[in-house]
Design a protein around this motif. Sequence first.
Motif, PDB file in Angstrom:
ATOM      1  N   ALA A  64       0.812  -1.218   0.000  1.00  0.00           N
ATOM      2  CA  ALA A  64       0.000   0.000   0.000  1.00  0.00           C
ATOM      3  C   ALA A  64       0.846   1.271   0.000  1.00  0.00           C
ATOM      4  O   ALA A  64       0.488   2.252  -0.633  1.00  0.00           O
ATOM      5  N   THR A  65       1.956   1.261   0.671  1.00  0.00           N
ATOM      6  CA  THR A  65       2.757   2.481   0.768  1.00  0.00           C
ATOM      7  C   THR A  65       3.748   2.626  -0.385  1.00  0.00           C
ATOM      8  O   THR A  65       4.173   3.734  -0.687  1.00  0.00           O
ATOM      9  N   ASN A  66       4.101   1.532  -1.040  1.00  0.00           N
ATOM     10  CA  ASN A  66       5.169   1.571  -2.038  1.00  0.00           C
ATOM     11  C   ASN A  66       4.699   1.786  -3.466  1.00  0.00           C
ATOM     12  O   ASN A  66       5.429   2.341  -4.267  1.00  0.00           O
ATOM     13  N   LYS A  67       3.515   1.309  -3.816  1.00  0.00           N
ATOM     14  CA  LYS A  67       3.113   1.282  -5.212  1.00  0.00           C
ATOM     15  C   LYS A  67       1.723   1.867  -5.409  1.00  0.00           C
ATOM     16  O   LYS A  67       0.936   1.973  -4.483  1.00  0.00           O
ATOM     17  N   ALA A  68       1.421   2.203  -6.653  1.00  0.00           N
ATOM     18  CA  ALA A  68       0.086   2.692  -7.010  1.00  0.00           C
ATOM     19  C   ALA A  68      -0.901   1.532  -6.993  1.00  0.00           C
ATOM     20  O   ALA A  68      -0.511   0.365  -7.129  1.00  0.00           O
ATOM     21  N   ARG A  69      -2.168   1.840  -6.860  1.00  0.00           N
ATOM     22  CA  ARG A  69      -3.203   0.802  -6.762  1.00  0.00           C
ATOM     23  C   ARG A  69      -3.265  -0.059  -8.023  1.00  0.00           C
ATOM     24  O   ARG A  69      -3.457  -1.272  -7.930  1.00  0.00           O
ATOM     25  N   THR A  70      -3.081   0.521  -9.183  1.00  0.00           N
ATOM     26  CA  THR A  70      -3.116  -0.280 -10.410  1.00  0.00           C
ATOM     27  C   THR A  70      -1.970  -1.285 -10.457  1.00  0.00           C
ATOM     28  O   THR A  70      -2.159  -2.422 -10.897  1.00  0.00           O
ATOM     29  N   GLU A  71      -0.815  -0.883  -9.987  1.00  0.00           N
ATOM     30  CA  GLU A  71       0.331  -1.794  -9.942  1.00  0.00           C
ATOM     31  C   GLU A  71       0.093  -2.907  -8.918  1.00  0.00           C
ATOM     32  O   GLU A  71       0.423  -4.063  -9.169  1.00  0.00           O
ATOM     33  N   ILE A  72      -0.483  -2.570  -7.793  1.00  0.00           N
ATOM     34  CA  ILE A  72      -0.812  -3.571  -6.773  1.00  0.00           C
ATOM     35  C   ILE A  72      -1.802  -4.574  -7.344  1.00  0.00           C
ATOM     36  O   ILE A  72      -1.673  -5.781  -7.126  1.00  0.00           O
ATOM     37  N   ASP A  73      -2.804  -4.088  -8.077  1.00  0.00           N
ATOM     38  CA  ASP A  73      -3.802  -4.983  -8.665  1.00  0.00           C
ATOM     39  C   ASP A  73      -3.175  -5.937  -9.676  1.00  0.00           C
ATOM     40  O   ASP A  73      -3.507  -7.120  -9.707  1.00  0.00           O
ATOM     41  N   LYS A  74      -2.258  -5.451 -10.491  1.00  0.00           N
ATOM     42  CA  LYS A  74      -1.584  -6.312 -11.466  1.00  0.00           C
ATOM     43  C   LYS A  74      -0.775  -7.404 -10.773  1.00  0.00           C
ATOM     44  O   LYS A  74      -0.843  -8.578 -11.143  1.00  0.00           O
ATOM     45  N   LEU A  75      -0.008  -7.003  -9.769  1.00  0.00           N
ATOM     46  CA  LEU A  75       0.800  -7.976  -9.034  1.00  0.00           C
ATOM     47  C   LEU A  75      -0.078  -8.963  -8.274  1.00  0.00           C
ATOM     48  O   LEU A  75       0.218 -10.162  -8.219  1.00  0.00           O
ATOM     49  N   SER A  76      -1.172  -8.469  -7.709  1.00  0.00           N
ATOM     50  CA  SER A  76      -2.092  -9.330  -6.969  1.00  0.00           C
ATOM     51  C   SER A  76      -2.749 -10.345  -7.888  1.00  0.00           C
ATOM     52  O   SER A  76      -2.911 -11.515  -7.516  1.00  0.00           O
ATOM     53  N   PHE A  77      -3.160  -9.917  -9.069  1.00  0.00           N
ATOM     54  CA  PHE A  77      -3.767 -10.826 -10.037  1.00  0.00           C
ATOM     55  C   PHE A  77      -2.818 -11.978 -10.341  1.00  0.00           C
ATOM     56  O   PHE A  77      -3.211 -13.142 -10.321  1.00  0.00           O
ATOM     57  N   LYS A  78      -1.559 -11.648 -10.598  1.00  0.00           N
ATOM     58  CA  LYS A  78      -0.570 -12.678 -10.912  1.00  0.00           C
ATOM     59  C   LYS A  78      -0.357 -13.619  -9.735  1.00  0.00           C
ATOM     60  O   LYS A  78      -0.267 -14.839  -9.903  1.00  0.00           O
ATOM     61  N   LYS A  79      -0.297 -13.061  -8.533  1.00  0.00           N
ATOM     62  CA  LYS A  79      -0.066 -13.898  -7.357  1.00  0.00           C
ATOM     63  C   LYS A  79      -1.256 -14.809  -7.089  1.00  0.00           C
ATOM     64  O   LYS A  79      -1.082 -15.991  -6.779  1.00  0.00           O
ATOM     65  N   VAL A  80      -2.472 -14.294  -7.225  1.00  0.00           N
ATOM     66  CA  VAL A  80      -3.668 -15.118  -7.024  1.00  0.00           C
ATOM     67  C   VAL A  80      -3.731 -16.209  -8.095  1.00  0.00           C
ATOM     68  O   VAL A  80      -4.059 -17.361  -7.802  1.00  0.00           O
ATOM     69  N   LEU A  81      -3.399 -15.863  -9.320  1.00  0.00           N
ATOM     70  CA  LEU A  81      -3.396 -16.845 -10.405  1.00  0.00           C
ATOM     71  C   LEU A  81      -2.413 -17.968 -10.117  1.00  0.00           C
ATOM     72  O   LEU A  81      -2.759 -19.152 -10.197  1.00  0.00           O
ATOM     73  N   TRP A  82      -1.191 -17.627  -9.758  1.00  0.00           N
ATOM     74  CA  TRP A  82      -0.183 -18.648  -9.486  1.00  0.00           C
ATOM     75  C   TRP A  82      -0.524 -19.467  -8.255  1.00  0.00           C
ATOM     76  O   TRP A  82      -0.297 -20.682  -8.224  1.00  0.00           O
ATOM     77  N   GLN A  83      -1.080 -18.830  -7.256  1.00  0.00           N
ATOM     78  CA  GLN A  83      -1.477 -19.567  -6.055  1.00  0.00           C
ATOM     79  C   GLN A  83      -2.600 -20.553  -6.389  1.00  0.00           C
ATOM     80  O   GLN A  83      -2.605 -21.685  -5.909  1.00  0.00           O
ATOM     81  N   THR A  84      -3.537 -20.144  -7.239  1.00  0.00           N
ATOM     82  CA  THR A  84      -4.625 -21.021  -7.657  1.00  0.00           C
ATOM     83  C   THR A  84      -4.089 -22.199  -8.460  1.00  0.00           C
ATOM     84  O   THR A  84      -4.482 -23.349  -8.233  1.00  0.00           O
ATOM     85  N   LEU A  85      -3.194 -21.923  -9.391  1.00  0.00           N
ATOM     86  CA  LEU A  85      -2.617 -23.006 -10.195  1.00  0.00           C
ATOM     87  C   LEU A  85      -1.834 -23.993  -9.334  1.00  0.00           C
ATOM     88  O   LEU A  85      -1.922 -25.211  -9.544  1.00  0.00           O
ATOM     89  N   ASN A  86      -1.084 -23.481  -8.366  1.00  0.00           N
ATOM     90  CA  ASN A  86      -0.340 -24.371  -7.464  1.00  0.00           C
ATOM     91  C   ASN A  86      -1.276 -25.243  -6.647  1.00  0.00           C
ATOM     92  O   ASN A  86      -1.022 -26.431  -6.443  1.00  0.00           O
ATOM     93  N   ARG A  87      -2.370 -24.663  -6.184  1.00  0.00           N
ATOM     94  CA  ARG A  87      -3.350 -25.447  -5.404  1.00  0.00           C
ATOM     95  C   ARG A  87      -3.987 -26.515  -6.266  1.00  0.00           C
ATOM     96  O   ARG A  87      -4.191 -27.651  -5.822  1.00  0.00           O
ATOM     97  N   LEU A  88      -4.293 -26.184  -7.511  1.00  0.00           N
ATOM     98  CA  LEU A  88      -4.882 -27.178  -8.413  1.00  0.00           C
ATOM     99  C   LEU A  88      -3.899 -28.308  -8.697  1.00  0.00           C
ATOM    100  O   LEU A  88      -4.296 -29.478  -8.791  1.00  0.00           O
ATOM    101  N   LYS A  89      -2.615 -27.995  -8.850  1.00  0.00           N
ATOM    102  CA  LYS A  89      -1.608 -29.023  -9.072  1.00  0.00           C
ATOM    103  C   LYS A  89      -1.510 -29.955  -7.877  1.00  0.00           C
ATOM    104  O   LYS A  89      -1.361 -31.170  -8.029  1.00  0.00           O
ATOM    105  N   ARG A  90      -1.581 -29.388  -6.665  1.00  0.00           N
ATOM    106  CA  ARG A  90      -1.525 -30.228  -5.460  1.00  0.00           C
ATOM    107  C   ARG A  90      -2.736 -31.148  -5.358  1.00  0.00           C
ATOM    108  O   ARG A  90      -2.626 -32.244  -4.840  1.00  0.00           O
ATOM    109  N   GLU A  91      -3.880 -30.696  -5.836  1.00  0.00           N
ATOM    110  CA  GLU A  91      -5.098 -31.505  -5.767  1.00  0.00           C
ATOM    111  C   GLU A  91      -5.036 -32.699  -6.700  1.00  0.00           C
ATOM    112  O   GLU A  91      -5.646 -33.722  -6.445  1.00  0.00           O
ATOM    113  N   GLN A  92      -4.329 -32.545  -7.805  1.00  0.00           N
ATOM    114  CA  GLN A  92      -4.226 -33.656  -8.756  1.00  0.00           C
ATOM    115  C   GLN A  92      -3.208 -34.630  -8.249  1.00  0.00           C
ATOM    116  O   GLN A  92      -3.160 -35.717  -8.248  1.00  0.00           O
TER     117      GLN A  92
END
Length: 80
Positions: A52-80
């Motif tokens: 929140a203090t380091n970056k603009a909200r749009t940049e945070i959203d981009k990074l968050s999208f990528k992190k949520v995507l990768w976290q979701t993919l990792n969870r799906l891999k563990r389920e298989q």
Amino acid sequence: MISQNSFRKAWENRKLVGGARKAAHVRPDYHLYEDLFQEGLIVYAEMLEELATNKARTEIDKLSFKKVLWQTLNRLKREQ
């Protein structure tokens, strides 16, 4: 510790988490769909809190999208 304000902001922009699940090809009839959504909200709130203090909200959203995507993919891999 994640603040209530960060959770509220994450909830208000829950389309970001939904978009990350869609990008990971997670369908609404998948048995872990809601769990992945809740985990994504938590990750997004954590990112809002950390960056929140380091970056603009749009940049945070981009990074968050990528992190949520990768976290979701990792969870799906563990389920298989």
